[in-house]
Structures are given as C-alpha cells and as structure tokens.
Write an enzyme that holds these catalytic residues in place. Sequence first.
Site, PDB file in Angstrom:
ATOM      1  N   PRO B 158       0.748  -1.130  -0.194  1.00 41.61           N
ATOM      2  CA  PRO B 158       0.170  -0.223   0.165  1.00 41.61           C
ATOM      3  C   PRO B 158       0.935   1.473  -0.146  1.00 41.61           C
ATOM      4  CG  PRO B 158       0.180  -1.117   2.145  1.00 41.61           C
ATOM      5  CD  PRO B 158       0.830  -1.893   1.221  1.00 41.61           C
ATOM      6  N   CYS B 159       1.461   1.688  -1.064  1.00 42.67           N
ATOM      7  CA  CYS B 159       2.321   2.816  -1.127  1.00 42.67           C
ATOM      8  C   CYS B 159       1.490   4.051  -1.171  1.00 42.67           C
ATOM      9  CB  CYS B 159       3.285   2.775  -2.317  1.00 42.67           C
ATOM     10  SG  CYS B 159       2.351   2.445  -4.282  1.00 42.67           S
TER      11      CYS B 159
END
Lengths: 203, 241
Positions: B158-159
């Site tokens: 989850p950047c």
Amino acid sequence: MMTMSERALMKRVAAGDTEAFTELVDHYGARLLTLAWRLLGNRADAEDAVQRALMRCYSSAKSYRPEWAVSTWLYRIATNVCVDELRRRASRSALHRAAEDTADDDRGTLQSDGNGGERAPWRRLDLRRALARVPREARILLALRYVDGLSYGELARVRGITINTVKSQLARGKSILRAELTGGRRRPARTEPTRRMPTQGAE
Amino acid sequence: MTETAMRHDEIDEMLVAYFKPVPTAADLGRRVLAGLRDEWDPERFVARVAIEASARGVTLVRPGGRARPAVSRAAKRLAGLARQELFDYLEGRRSFFSVPVDFSRLAPFQREVLALTHRIPFGETRSYSWIARTIGRPEARRAVGTALGRNPVPIIVPCHRVLRSDGALGGYAFGLPMKTRLLGLEQATPVLEGCSTTGVVCRVGCRAGRRMRDDSRVVFASVADARSVGYRPCMICRPRS
C-alpha cells in the site's frame, strides 16, 4: 407509527427515487446526527459519519429486506460507521488524540437547546464525563435507546446481540452512570477536566 | 435532588435531554446524493489490471497491458487469488491481503522500503520521512519516494498510504485521483466485523466472513468490545486489535 409507509418509501429508494431518499433523510437525519455526535464527540466527525452512512443506505437500499423495520436498518448502518470510526481513533497516535480532544466541544448543542435555560450546563458536562466511563458497547446501546427509544428487540438487532445481553448492558451502563454522577458530585469542582485517557472524553 | 444517590428517573431525564435530536443541514439529502456521483467501477478496473506472480508471491500489478503467462501452477493460483482479493478490497469487502508478495527480484533498499510499507495498517498513513527514519536512513527521503514510485505491486503493497510530511498527497503511479479514492475507500471500509448468526468476529475479508449475510454484519471497535457482548474472535483470521 409510520412503519408501513416507511417500507413503501424504502422500496422507492431502492428503485432510485431520490425524492423518497430525501424524505427518509429529512425524517431520520437529526436523530442520526445526534447519535453520531454523542458517540464521536464532535459535530464535524459526526456529519462525516452520517453522510457516509447515508451514502451506504442509498447504495445498498436494494439489499434492504422488509422484515427489518426501516429504523432498525438505518441505525444498524449508522452505528456500524460510527463504531468503525471509534476503532480508527483508538489506533491513532496519542498525540493525534490529544489534539482532537481539545477540538471537541459541546457549545453548539448548549446554544441550540431550546430549554437550555433550566438545564445547568454543568449537569450536561457531568453526564458526558460519566458516559465516558461506561464501556463502549453499553454506551452505544444507551445512545440508541435515548436517541430514538428503540425497543430491546430493535437494540438487539442493531448490535447483533441477544435481548438478554441488551438488558444487562443497559443496566450495567446505567448503574455506572449513577455511581459516577452521585460520587462525582461530592468531589470539588474542577476548572479543567483532567483525563487520564485522552480518548475517553471524545468517545 | 438527593445528595447521596441519584434516582433512576432523574438520570433518565438527563439522558433524554442529552440525546435530544439536533437539527441537520437542510440540504443533507442532496449533499449525500451529490457525493454518490462517482463513475468509478471496481469491476472494470480489476478486469483491466495485469497481474503476474511467481510461485512465492505476486510480483507485478499494473493498470493495463498484458501479463506474461504464469510460470507454474502455483504462480497462476496466486495471480488469481490476487485478482480476487483486489476486487474484494476495491468493493470495500476486504481490509487486508492474504496473498503473499515476492520481493526477491528487487534491490535490497527497495525491498526494505516496500516490506515496511507492506506493514502499514489498513486505513492508516505514514510519511516518506517516517519510512526513511524507520529503516535507519533518515537522509534517504527522496530515495524512499523513488522506491515507492517504482512499487511493482501497488495497492497490495500500500504505497498509497505514504504521504508527504506536510499532509500533501505526494505522487501515485495510478494518478492522484486513484490515491485519494483508495484513501477514501479505506476510511469507509470497516475492519472488524461480527456475524450476528454465529457470534464470531472477523477481520473484514476473512474467508469465514465471506459467507456472512449482509444483515448479519455488525461492526466492532475492538475485539475486547466484541467479547464484552458475547462474541468470540475467529480462529481463521485471528483478529487482534
């Protein structure tokens, strides 16, 4: 009782009738907002939560089943949204929480209360502090019970618990309130509420 | 008023006053409807995404184009699982990914950055400098940004949960509107859900929870809360918080 017409209204909402939806919002909006406000502690978060809950109501109106009272269904969705917001807060940093806590205020309600004159504000603050001592699930049930007078059966359905659990939680919540309010009165008045746990006040 | 003990009806009266409905904005209904006009369709998005996997985990998630054929049966299964989980996640039915990610082809620095990002909890955010500090390279903020920008497995790693320290969004490979949408989605998706029929509380996305009927879903703020009203935590997804 407007349950019959409410179910018809829901049918129209499910069919995408925006006017029916607005009608539903007009009917329940104030109570949903109060519920969210009392659970979340401030108006801004409460408005967000109600908006989110209502969006969910609209988009999942098709899955509404007529054996549910419309009110039960709405309160279930709204409570679920608020409870998740509370979980989110609990997992945020303490720094964050402290900042939120100071932002939280009750003045809006005190002014908007028509009969605020005879209700001394300190009583309201006392009650708020006492409510913060009530365990979360019991507090949620108290809020639902007093916002719209939901029956034990409805409360059980909203929270997915048995009627016996509803009764014992409500009784426990009230006895904590009573102990807090009675004991709290004897303590000298404090100018600044000192809280050991910053979240408690906000919840 | 008695000084020693408050009567029940007195408390009752206070509660009634405290929970008296407050008026909402007059146009609440209209505002809600306006908020719903989002053309975004998760199904179409997921159908177009290219997903590649090795036997050890997902290696690539790309918004378009064709994925190379899977190298093994295990790889094919993982790519399929990733697609399913992506869809659930975008539909607001999943708060975690169980599909493993294969970081082995990445350079050590990027691997470290992405592995840490992978552990940022659902619904929370961190800053680029937090990542740099946590991996012990406080001066490498910019390099962290680059490593995240080249994240081969966006969404699953989850950047989008990494923002600039001033709260600004930073960048996103799928475009900023998508970053905003994902953050909004995570705000609106609950994490802990109990089933009122079985009395079990799960993390949203657990396979036991998938069988739950919509009107059996009850959200809880913590496992302790759920226990306090008679629920027990699921043995499959083992919710903790």
